[in-house]
Design an enzyme around this catalytic site. Structure first.
Site, mmCIF file in Angstrom:
data_model
loop_
_atom_site.group_PDB
_atom_site.id
_atom_site.type_symbol
_atom_site.label_atom_id
_atom_site.label_comp_id
_atom_site.label_asym_id
_atom_site.label_seq_id
_atom_site.Cartn_x
_atom_site.Cartn_y
_atom_site.Cartn_z
ATOM 1 N N SER A 19 3.374 15.623 -3.479
ATOM 2 C CA SER A 19 4.162 15.078 -4.591
ATOM 3 C C SER A 19 5.067 13.960 -4.083
ATOM 4 O O SER A 19 5.115 13.671 -2.885
ATOM 5 C CB SER A 19 5.025 16.196 -5.185
ATOM 6 O OG SER A 19 6.008 16.586 -4.241
ATOM 7 N N LYS A 24 5.445 11.825 2.548
ATOM 8 C CA LYS A 24 4.119 11.278 2.881
ATOM 9 C C LYS A 24 4.234 10.006 3.723
ATOM 10 O O LYS A 24 3.589 9.886 4.757
ATOM 11 C CB LYS A 24 3.331 10.935 1.608
ATOM 12 C CG LYS A 24 3.012 12.099 0.718
ATOM 13 C CD LYS A 24 2.209 11.648 -0.486
ATOM 14 C CE LYS A 24 2.931 10.670 -1.390
ATOM 15 N NZ LYS A 24 4.106 11.243 -2.070
ATOM 16 N N GLU A 91 0.464 4.555 -0.441
ATOM 17 C CA GLU A 91 0.399 4.536 -1.914
ATOM 18 C C GLU A 91 -1.041 4.352 -2.401
ATOM 19 O O GLU A 91 -1.316 3.544 -3.303
ATOM 20 C CB GLU A 91 1.307 3.432 -2.473
ATOM 21 C CG GLU A 91 2.773 3.564 -2.086
ATOM 22 C CD GLU A 91 3.506 4.706 -2.775
ATOM 23 O OE1 GLU A 91 2.880 5.436 -3.595
ATOM 24 O OE2 GLU A 91 4.696 4.881 -2.489
ATOM 25 N N CYS A 147 11.699 21.840 -4.557
ATOM 26 C CA CYS A 147 11.913 21.846 -6.003
ATOM 27 C C CYS A 147 13.400 21.661 -6.313
ATOM 28 O O CYS A 147 14.241 22.394 -5.807
ATOM 29 C CB CYS A 147 11.404 23.162 -6.589
ATOM 30 S SG CYS A 147 11.715 23.316 -8.347
HETATM 31 ZN ZN ZN Z 1 11.005 25.516 -8.794
#
Ligand code: ZN
Length: 197
Positions: A19, A24, A91, A147
């Site tokens: 993500s 990355k 990318e 997250c």
């Molecule tokens: Zn979460």
């Protein structure tokens, strides 16, 4: 002497995906730097569409940089990579489908090809050409963000605007990283809103 080594070893493809905010580009830069330290000839490319940070460098969110060439399409990579032993591509999700064959060709020429990109779009759907590159790659690394809602490892990119185009360039102003539980796909979001009305 380096050529002897190259003749003995064939090329290969490495994919770094995950993500947004998963590191990355940082990982790509780390691998390319190590190759440069070993005095290998490195060529680095990014699509022209992505000029969020710099025209002539790939730049991670943590502000690490490496000189790169912005190209308009995947075909322009090969001619500019003929002398390179190691080819870095950042990318990759913004490139055309031809990138898959370009990576194959470069690897078949004996080059180490390292590709970084988003594996899913803002809907949580596979983001071509990364899925096809994963299938043909020798080595795959999935990077994870954290997250922003619960702190679990995050695999999804949440878009926090109503824009429905697959490509909307942005960073923390538009996107954040979510885990499977906290990710809300756009359609679901609309349904939930309708219920509230
Ligand atoms: Zn979460």
């Amino acid at each position: 002497m380096m050529m002897d080594v190259l003749h003995k070893h064939s090329g290969w493809i490495e994919v770094i995906c995950g993500s947004m905010f998963s590191g990355k580009t940082e990982e790509l830069i780390r691998r390319l730097r190590r190759a440069q330290i070993a005095r290998q000839r490195v060529a680095i490319f990014k699509p022209e569409v992505d000029n969020r940070y710099s025209e002539k460098e790939i730049v991670s969110h943590s502000d690490q940089k490496l000189a790169s060439k912005a190209v308009r399409n995947s075909k322009q990579i090969i001619n500019n990579a003929l002398e390179a032993q190691v080819v870095g591509i950042d990318e990759a999700q913004f490139f055309d489908p031809g990138l898959v064959d370009v990576c194959k060709t470069l690897a078949n020429m004996g080059k180490r090809v390292i590709v970084a990109g988003l594996d899913m779009d803002y809907r949580g759907e596979p983001f071509e050409p990364i899925p096809k590159l994963l299938a043909i790659a020798e080595y795959i690394t999935k990077t994870h963000a954290i997250c922003v809602v619960c702190g679990n490892p995050a695999n999804y990119t949440q878009r926090n605007t109503k824009d429905t185009a697959q490509v909307v360039i942005g960073a923390a102003d538009i996107y954040d990283a979510r885990c499977r539980n906290c990710f809300v796909p756009p359609e679901k979001e609309t349904k939930q809103e309708n219920k509230n009305k």
